[in-house]
Motif scaffolding. Structure first.
Motif, PDB file in Angstrom:
ATOM      1  N   THR A 134       0.276   9.870 -18.362  1.00  0.00           N
ATOM      2  CA  THR A 134       0.076  10.349 -19.701  1.00  0.00           C
ATOM      3  C   THR A 134       0.539  11.497 -20.119  1.00  0.00           C
ATOM      4  OG1 THR A 134      -2.269   9.625 -20.607  1.00  0.00           O
ATOM      5  CG2 THR A 134      -0.300   7.539 -20.537  1.00  0.00           C
ATOM      6  N   ALA A 135      -0.749  11.999 -19.291  1.00  0.00           N
ATOM      7  CA  ALA A 135      -0.822  14.200 -19.568  1.00  0.00           C
ATOM      8  C   ALA A 135      -0.202  14.860 -19.133  1.00  0.00           C
ATOM      9  CB  ALA A 135      -1.637  14.591 -18.131  1.00  0.00           C
ATOM     10  N   HIS A 136       1.228  14.441 -18.815  1.00  0.00           N
ATOM     11  CA  HIS A 136       2.412  14.669 -19.164  1.00  0.00           C
ATOM     12  C   HIS A 136       2.797  14.426 -21.275  1.00  0.00           C
ATOM     13  CE1 HIS A 136       4.860  11.797 -19.027  1.00  0.00           C
ATOM     14  NE2 HIS A 136       5.280  12.183 -20.288  1.00  0.00           N
ATOM     15  N   ASP A 137       2.331  13.792 -21.983  1.00  0.00           N
ATOM     16  CA  ASP A 137       3.534  13.478 -22.928  1.00  0.00           C
ATOM     17  C   ASP A 137       3.019  14.320 -24.494  1.00  0.00           C
ATOM     18  OD1 ASP A 137       4.820  10.883 -23.242  1.00  0.00           O
ATOM     19  OD2 ASP A 137       3.566  11.783 -25.556  1.00  0.00           O
ATOM     20  N   PRO A 138       3.621  14.320 -24.758  1.00  0.00           N
ATOM     21  CA  PRO A 138       3.562  15.191 -26.057  1.00  0.00           C
ATOM     22  C   PRO A 138       2.388  14.829 -27.217  1.00  0.00           C
ATOM     23  CG  PRO A 138       6.122  15.245 -25.691  1.00  0.00           C
ATOM     24  CD  PRO A 138       5.478  14.665 -24.778  1.00  0.00           C
ATOM     25  N   ALA A 139       2.350  13.026 -26.927  1.00  0.00           N
ATOM     26  CA  ALA A 139       1.329  12.911 -27.915  1.00  0.00           C
ATOM     27  C   ALA A 139      -0.165  12.853 -27.088  1.00  0.00           C
ATOM     28  CB  ALA A 139       2.089  11.180 -27.912  1.00  0.00           C
ATOM     29  N   TYR A 140      -0.402  13.121 -25.365  1.00  0.00           N
ATOM     30  CA  TYR A 140      -1.719  13.441 -25.362  1.00  0.00           C
ATOM     31  C   TYR A 140      -2.771  13.533 -26.445  1.00  0.00           C
ATOM     32  CZ  TYR A 140      -4.654  13.411 -21.821  1.00  0.00           C
ATOM     33  OH  TYR A 140      -6.131  13.100 -20.594  1.00  0.00           O
ATOM     34  N   PRO A 141      -3.720  12.882 -26.292  1.00  0.00           N
ATOM     35  CA  PRO A 141      -4.246  11.951 -25.560  1.00  0.00           C
ATOM     36  C   PRO A 141      -3.742  10.799 -25.505  1.00  0.00           C
ATOM     37  CG  PRO A 141      -6.117  12.501 -27.120  1.00  0.00           C
ATOM     38  CD  PRO A 141      -4.749  13.168 -27.069  1.00  0.00           C
ATOM     39  N   VAL A 142      -3.213   9.996 -25.670  1.00  0.00           N
ATOM     40  CA  VAL A 142      -2.289   8.939 -25.859  1.00  0.00           C
ATOM     41  C   VAL A 142      -3.620   7.521 -26.024  1.00  0.00           C
ATOM     42  CG1 VAL A 142      -0.330   6.702 -25.025  1.00  0.00           C
ATOM     43  CG2 VAL A 142      -0.050   9.285 -24.463  1.00  0.00           C
ATOM     44  N   LEU A 192       0.796  -1.242   0.329  1.00  0.00           N
ATOM     45  CA  LEU A 192      -0.224  -0.193   0.541  1.00  0.00           C
ATOM     46  C   LEU A 192       0.433   1.247   0.027  1.00  0.00           C
ATOM     47  CD1 LEU A 192      -2.883   1.125  -0.184  1.00  0.00           C
ATOM     48  CD2 LEU A 192      -2.539   1.216   2.737  1.00  0.00           C
ATOM     49  N   ARG A 193       1.788   1.493   0.692  1.00  0.00           N
ATOM     50  CA  ARG A 193       2.866   2.857   0.595  1.00  0.00           C
ATOM     51  C   ARG A 193       3.212   2.274  -0.207  1.00  0.00           C
ATOM     52  NH1 ARG A 193       4.446   0.078   5.884  1.00  0.00           N
ATOM     53  NH2 ARG A 193       5.972  -0.520   4.782  1.00  0.00           N
ATOM     54  N   ALA A 194       4.215   1.299  -1.326  1.00  0.00           N
ATOM     55  CA  ALA A 194       4.607   1.311  -2.828  1.00  0.00           C
ATOM     56  C   ALA A 194       3.569   1.987  -3.695  1.00  0.00           C
ATOM     57  CB  ALA A 194       4.935   0.342  -2.720  1.00  0.00           C
ATOM     58  N   PHE A 195       2.577   1.325  -3.588  1.00  0.00           N
ATOM     59  CA  PHE A 195       1.009   2.293  -4.043  1.00  0.00           C
ATOM     60  C   PHE A 195       0.691   3.218  -4.477  1.00  0.00           C
ATOM     61  CE2 PHE A 195      -3.104   2.779  -5.090  1.00  0.00           C
ATOM     62  CZ  PHE A 195      -3.795   2.617  -6.750  1.00  0.00           C
ATOM     63  N   ARG A 196       0.945   4.100  -3.093  1.00  0.00           N
ATOM     64  CA  ARG A 196       0.571   5.472  -2.510  1.00  0.00           C
ATOM     65  C   ARG A 196       1.992   6.111  -3.194  1.00  0.00           C
ATOM     66  NH1 ARG A 196      -4.579   5.005  -2.602  1.00  0.00           N
ATOM     67  NH2 ARG A 196      -5.562   3.878  -0.688  1.00  0.00           N
ATOM     68  N   LYS A 197       3.153   5.562  -3.148  1.00  0.00           N
ATOM     69  CA  LYS A 197       4.168   6.342  -3.958  1.00  0.00           C
ATOM     70  C   LYS A 197       4.130   6.609  -4.944  1.00  0.00           C
ATOM     71  CE  LYS A 197       8.108   5.933  -2.222  1.00  0.00           C
ATOM     72  NZ  LYS A 197       9.280   5.046  -1.590  1.00  0.00           N
ATOM     73  N   MET A 198       4.097   5.178  -5.616  1.00  0.00           N
ATOM     74  CA  MET A 198       3.421   5.412  -7.508  1.00  0.00           C
ATOM     75  C   MET A 198       1.872   6.366  -7.789  1.00  0.00           C
ATOM     76  SD  MET A 198       1.207   4.206  -9.333  1.00  0.00           S
ATOM     77  CE  MET A 198      -0.121   3.440  -8.392  1.00  0.00           C
ATOM     78  N   GLU A 199       1.286   6.474  -7.227  1.00  0.00           N
ATOM     79  CA  GLU A 199      -0.370   7.629  -6.848  1.00  0.00           C
ATOM     80  C   GLU A 199       0.694   8.929  -6.842  1.00  0.00           C
ATOM     81  OE1 GLU A 199      -4.323   6.456  -6.463  1.00  0.00           O
ATOM     82  OE2 GLU A 199      -2.713   6.803  -4.143  1.00  0.00           O
ATOM     83  N   ALA A 200       1.393   9.221  -5.955  1.00  0.00           N
ATOM     84  CA  ALA A 200       1.853  10.604  -6.532  1.00  0.00           C
ATOM     85  C   ALA A 200       2.852  11.199  -7.163  1.00  0.00           C
ATOM     86  CB  ALA A 200       2.849  11.004  -4.740  1.00  0.00           C
ATOM     87  N   SER A 201       3.711  10.215  -8.022  1.00  0.00           N
ATOM     88  CA  SER A 201       4.575  10.833  -8.421  1.00  0.00           C
ATOM     89  C   SER A 201       4.121   9.802  -9.636  1.00  0.00           C
ATOM     90  CB  SER A 201       6.056   9.709  -8.507  1.00  0.00           C
ATOM     91  OG  SER A 201       5.941   8.474  -8.818  1.00  0.00           O
ATOM     92  N   LEU A 202       2.391   9.996 -10.152  1.00  0.00           N
ATOM     93  CA  LEU A 202       2.632   9.660 -11.644  1.00  0.00           C
ATOM     94  C   LEU A 202       2.057  10.908 -12.242  1.00  0.00           C
ATOM     95  CD1 LEU A 202      -0.263   7.370 -11.665  1.00  0.00           C
ATOM     96  CD2 LEU A 202       1.152   6.955 -12.896  1.00  0.00           C
ATOM     97  N   LEU A 203       1.836  12.150 -11.924  1.00  0.00           N
ATOM     98  CA  LEU A 203       1.817  13.669 -12.773  1.00  0.00           C
ATOM     99  C   LEU A 203       2.877  14.076 -12.975  1.00  0.00           C
ATOM    100  CD1 LEU A 203      -0.713  15.015 -14.282  1.00  0.00           C
ATOM    101  CD2 LEU A 203      -0.082  16.713 -11.773  1.00  0.00           C
ATOM    102  N   LEU A 204       3.992  14.337 -13.779  1.00  0.00           N
ATOM    103  CA  LEU A 204       4.823  14.203 -14.447  1.00  0.00           C
ATOM    104  C   LEU A 204       4.954  16.204 -15.305  1.00  0.00           C
ATOM    105  CD1 LEU A 204       6.518  10.860 -15.639  1.00  0.00           C
ATOM    106  CD2 LEU A 204       6.929  12.029 -14.088  1.00  0.00           C
ATOM    107  N   ALA A 205       5.339  17.034 -14.035  1.00  0.00           N
ATOM    108  CA  ALA A 205       5.656  18.109 -15.159  1.00  0.00           C
ATOM    109  C   ALA A 205       6.231  18.340 -16.268  1.00  0.00           C
ATOM    110  CB  ALA A 205       6.769  18.988 -13.812  1.00  0.00           C
ATOM    111  N   LYS A 206       5.525  19.120 -16.869  1.00  0.00           N
ATOM    112  CA  LYS A 206       6.383  19.264 -18.751  1.00  0.00           C
ATOM    113  C   LYS A 206       7.233  19.689 -18.547  1.00  0.00           C
ATOM    114  CE  LYS A 206       1.586  18.842 -21.308  1.00  0.00           C
ATOM    115  NZ  LYS A 206       0.347  19.519 -21.489  1.00  0.00           N
ATOM    116  N   GLY A 207       8.086  20.005 -19.062  1.00  0.00           N
ATOM    117  CA  GLY A 207       9.633  20.977 -19.733  1.00  0.00           C
ATOM    118  C   GLY A 207      10.163  20.334 -18.545  1.00  0.00           C
ATOM    119  N   ALA A 208       9.897  20.013 -17.476  1.00  0.00           N
ATOM    120  CA  ALA A 208      11.276  19.300 -16.019  1.00  0.00           C
ATOM    121  C   ALA A 208      12.429  19.122 -17.128  1.00  0.00           C
ATOM    122  CB  ALA A 208      10.794  18.092 -15.246  1.00  0.00           C
TER     123      ALA A 208
END
Length: 409
Positions: free
Chosen positions: A358-366, A38-54
């Motif tokens: 996938t929201a950050h991806d240049p090809a969105y919507p994937v 569950l801790r690993a899942f919550r960590k994954m959830e928190a890291s899903l959204l990736l910043a554009k242009g990072a």
């Protein structure tokens, strides 16, 4: 208390304990394994959204050096990757130093070398028109979109066995042709005002090139694994024959898994459980074409099954090819950690996570909405298959505790 009453009470206690164990392994939070998952899942959830242009916050290493240091025997990238957005952005934007044909494989691709000497595989946008809605092809079945979606599903499932992939737009006239080899240049042609190329591969044809819109071509880039980690190819034990009228043994022998368990490297170590994880992964993406797979060379069966080449995925979203799950339902075993993660993703959480990832991806919507719905529906099918195994042989025999973590060299 009479003996008969004691036996009844004892049976009741044992039943409750059995149900409790199944509950704890079915997304519950009470066991140490479940709490860890569950801790690993919550960590994954928190890291899903990736910043554009990072971009990297330091200049001591290039993005390629950072990504190369992530690779280990059991993962392509770790579960904690704050630099992931910066590496993906570099893949999507770094200057192309060299472009060449991509020889190996059946599908059209190009080999690019990015600024700093990093090799990547570029797969151009090409519709497969077998699957259409209202006269239009499913965007989710572009070869490059399938690769992008498969990489993010690998993140969501917590496998971390797929190379990094991101969408990219390239200008064929200004970015590719000036640095292309003569072999690649010889495959360029014009269709009207659109620049096209057909490359070299088993199914590459001059009559079926990939074409840009004008000079701008959409595609995906896949990060090349470091040369210090050479790959070894293996025939998949549940591969298909691809010959009309000839079935593979697993297609008619329900006891086939018992034979596989006696063959190296499936007789010891994590490889068989990796194959079963991969069956779940392939069923979710609709990939029935994994006739071979790669691991790291000279690994003695200890390294991961690497999830390479997922382009033949996300085809008909209305078709659920159950035979892809044969390793799961014939062996009737799966990792506890995989089972826990799948339970945490039910009820629409999987498609929601895919949208966010996938929201950050240049090809969105994937992916299209039908493909996202298919992910949730197929997940229910996987969970039902595991439950059938537990009903047949018990949770203890079905859910396998295997959290093998090999240290980085």
């Amino acid at each position: 208390m009479k003996l008969k009453q004691r036996v009844v009470v004892l049976c009741g206690v044992l039943l409750l304990l059995g149900l409790a164990k199944v509950f704890l392994l079915d997304g519950g939070e009470g066991s140490a394994a479940s709490r860890r998952d569950l801790r690993a899942f919550r960590k994954m959830e928190a890291s899903l959204l990736l910043a554009k242009g990072a971009r990297l916050t330091h200049t001591l290493q290039s993005p390629w050096e950072v990504a190369a240091q992530w690779v280990g025997p059991r993962e392509v990238y770790p579960d904690d990757t704050p630099e992931l957005a910066a590496v993906l952005n570099a893949l999507a934007s770094a200057r192309v130093e060299r472009a060449d044909v991509g020889y190996k494989g059946t599908q059209l691709k190009a080999l690019l070398v990015l600024d700093g000497g990093q090799k990547v595989v570029f797969k151009p946008k090409r519709y497969n028109r077998d699957y259409v809605v209202e006269g239009e092809p499913y965007a989710g079945y572009d070869r490059h979109n399938a690769e992008i979606a498969a990489f993010h599903l690998d993140r969501i499932l917590g496998f971390r066995r797929a190379p990094l992939v991101v969408g990219r737009f390239v200008n064929l006239r200004t970015e590719i042709k000036p640095v292309a080899t003569d072999q690649l240049l010889s495959t360029f042609l014009m269709h009207g005002n659109n620049t096209c190329f057909y490359g070299k591969c088993y199914y590459c044809r001059e009559s079926e090139p990939a074409c840009a819109e004008g000079d701008i071509m959409e595609g995906s880039v896949t990060l090349w694994l470091p040369d210090v980690w050479p790959l070894q190819k293996h025939r998949h034990p549940w591969g298909r024959t691809y010959r009309e009228g000839k079935l593979a043994r697993w297609e008619y022998d329900e006891s086939y898994c018992e034979a596989v368990k006696k063959m190296p490297p499936y007789d010891a170590g994590p490889r068989l459980l990796d194959v079963i994880d991969t069956a779940v992964f392939d069923y979710l993406i609709g990939n029935a074409d994994r006739h071979h797979y790669e691991s790291f060379q000279d690994d003695g069966g200890a390294s991961m099954l690497i999830l390479l080449d997922n382009a033949k995925s996300f085809g008909n979203p209305a078709l659920d090819e159950r035979s892809i799950l044969a390793p799961l339902y014939q062996c009737c075993m799966v990792r506890v950690s995989t089972w826990n993660r799948l339970n945490l993703l039910k009820g629409g959480a999987l498609s929601s996570a895919m949208r966010q990832a996938t929201a950050h991806d240049p090809a969105y919507p994937v992916l299209t909405e039908p493909h996202l719905a298919a992910l949730d529906r197929r997940l229910n099918g996987v969970l039902a298959t595991v439950r059938q195994c537990m009903e047949l042989q018990g949770a203890e025999s079905t859910l396998i505790e295997d959290r093998m973590n090999l240290p980085h060299p």
